[in-house]
Design an enzyme around this catalytic site. Structure first.
Site, PDB file in Angstrom:
ATOM      1  N   PRO A 279       0.890  -1.209   0.086  1.00 13.02           N
ATOM      2  CG  PRO A 279       0.026  -0.870   2.284  1.00 13.02           C
ATOM      3  CD  PRO A 279       0.858  -1.755   1.188  1.00 13.02           C
ATOM      4  NE  ARG A 281      -4.413   6.502  -4.281  1.00  8.43           N
ATOM      5  CZ  ARG A 281      -4.195   7.389  -5.114  1.00  8.43           C
ATOM      6  NH1 ARG A 281      -4.247   8.645  -5.171  1.00  8.43           N
ATOM      7  NH2 ARG A 281      -3.804   6.839  -6.441  1.00  8.43           N
ATOM      8  NE  ARG A 317      -2.951  12.023  -6.658  1.00  6.57           N
ATOM      9  CZ  ARG A 317      -4.306  12.050  -6.614  1.00  6.57           C
ATOM     10  NH1 ARG A 317      -5.210  12.961  -6.062  1.00  6.57           N
ATOM     11  NH2 ARG A 317      -5.054  11.100  -6.954  1.00  6.57           N
ATOM     12  CB  CYS A 347       2.940  30.947 -17.105  1.00  9.55           C
ATOM     13  SG  CYS A 347       3.696  32.283 -16.195  1.00  9.55           S
TER      14      CYS A 347
END
Ligand code: LLP
Length: 420
Positions: A279, A281, A317, A347
């Site tokens: 694992p 996340r 993300r 930008c």
């Protein structure tokens, strides 16, 4: 009752016992803040469900590779899942042991293999026949047998974002299910390899257990065939991928997930094998926030923008996956909220952190971007020559600087002007 790691006192966001306002004042923004208690609790949820079973947890380093975070997991007894020589170096620097490391990844270089073999990693998760050939050759040169598992692509749909779904036929990952038996025969015939296991990883941010169970059933079918061919499979690595709640997702609880997987493997008659989890996340994602300060409010005919000092280089993300991260004012205001797109100074129109968020804010206010412990700092860059944010870990009332803010001088320290 212990406090949740992130909570409010008189409307002010706190991380454990420390005010987020104080953190931003002391360390500046943008600032990544991790809660040691939240990291520990997520680890314990995995470890507790594995206790007494033949199962172990390898933290996916890619999700958050800060040394303090890895050090915490190493102290808690974790193994690690790495995808590069750089990650191996981090694990060792953080107090992890090579013998508890599995080495994943679709394109390991010969040099990475050599270093990992010499360090004595537990297993190479191999993804193709050419990779088996390379590993066999390198192991011959080093004079060691390489422990290997083949990453099998079970062709199941984890029903997650296409960029983070990895177990479908169309993905670059793993050995195709139909070719896996032959690949195991090939591996078994290579003199410098020792087949030890089988692995898969079907995707990330998965919120349903069913695709895992489908993948496991397919893997177990193969295990029987591979053993009929005379090769023993000691462990089954089910990968990572368990999702977290960013918004309104309802992923399974970590303990339920682990127990369901282990029970399924036992029910199918394979309870004697060791099971690995990888694992990332679900261990770190909801243990971190990104603090940022509002620079300007820019009302517009179609949209209002809140321009903040964090950007896509700090948190990629949203731009990369259209990902949702909850965004909250650090200090609540009672004024009527307005709808803003929360954007950074980079930008690019793709430089946004949240869209159409209802917020009562003024310039100078602090915002907390939630669920920023996974794939957040780890994916940050220096685009627009922006130094990467600092990272701190809160432990009760104490704050540990886990990574100093970068300086502009560091960013081009390795660059050279042209010669005369
Ligand atoms: N094992 C392997 C072989 C992996 O490729 C991954 C993640 C993991 C374990 C850990 O998966 P987790 O438990 O964290 O889902 N950057 C994307 C996520 C990419 C995941 C890549 N592989 C994001 O921000 O959503």
């Amino acid at each position: 009752m212990t406090q949740p790691a992130f909570h409010r006192i008189d409307g002010v966001l706190h991380v454990e016992n420390v005010s987020a306002v104080d953190l931003a004042t002391q360390f500046g923004t943008p600032l990544y803040v991790y809660s040691r208690a939240a990291l520990t609790a997520a680890w314990r949820a995995y470890a507790g469900a594995c206790a007494g079973r033949r199962a172990s947890v390898h933290v996916a380093v890619k999700a958050n590779s800060n040394l303090a975070v890895l050090n915490l997991f190493a102290r808690l007894g974790a193994g690690f899942d790495i995808v590069s020589g750089g990650e191996l170096a981090r694990v060792l620097a953080a107090g992890g042991k090579a013998e508890n490391v599995v080495f994943s990844g679709v394109g390991k270089s010969a040099e990475e293999m050599r270093v990992a073999l010499e360090a004595g990693v537990k297993c190479f998760n191999v993804e193709s026949i050419p990779e088996l050939d390379r590993l066999n050759a390198v192991a011959g040169e080093v004079g060691r047998k390489a422990p290997v598992s083949l990453r099998v692509n079970p062709d199941v749909d984890p029903k997650t974002h296409p960029y983070i779904s990895t177990g479908l036929k169309a993905n670059k990952f793993g050995v195709a299910f139909d070719d896996a038996r032959a690949a195991y025969r090939a591996a078994a015939a290579m003199p410098n390899l020792a087949v030890v296991g089988i692995d898969c990883h079907i995707g990330s941010q998965i919120t349903d257990i069913a695709p895992y169970l489908d993948a496991i059933d397919k893997l177990l079918e193969l295990v029987v065939q591979i053993e009929a061919d005379g090769t023993q499979i000691h462990h089954i690595d089910v990968g990572g991928g368990l999702g977290i709640s960013y918004h309104d997702e309802t992923p399974p609880d970590i303990g339920d997930f682990v127990r369901t997987v282990l029970d399924r493997i036992a029910e199918r008659g394979h309870g004697q094998r060791e099971v690995f989890f990888e694992p990332g996340r679900s261990l770190v994602g909801n243990a971190g926030v990104l603090l940022t300060r509002v620079e300007f409010l820019k009302p517009g005919a179609e949209k209002n923008f809140a321009i903040v000092d964090a950007a896509m280089n700090d948190l990629a993300r949203p731009a990369m996956y259209n990902a949702y991260h909850a965004i909250e004012p650090v200090v609540e205001r009672t004024d009527a909220p307005q709808v803003y797109d929360v954007v950074g100074p980079v930008c690019e129109s793709g430089d946004w952190l949240g869209r159409a968020r209802s917020l009562a804010i003024e310039p100078g206010d602090l915002l907390a971007i939630r669920s920023a412990g996974a794939y957040s700092f780890a994916m940050s860059s220096n685009y627009n020559t922006r130094p990467r944010a600092a990272e701190v870990m809160v432990d009760g009332a104490r704050v540990h600087v886990a990574r100093e803010r970068e300086t502009v001088a560091q960013l081009f320290a390795g660059e050279r002007l042209l010669p005369d």
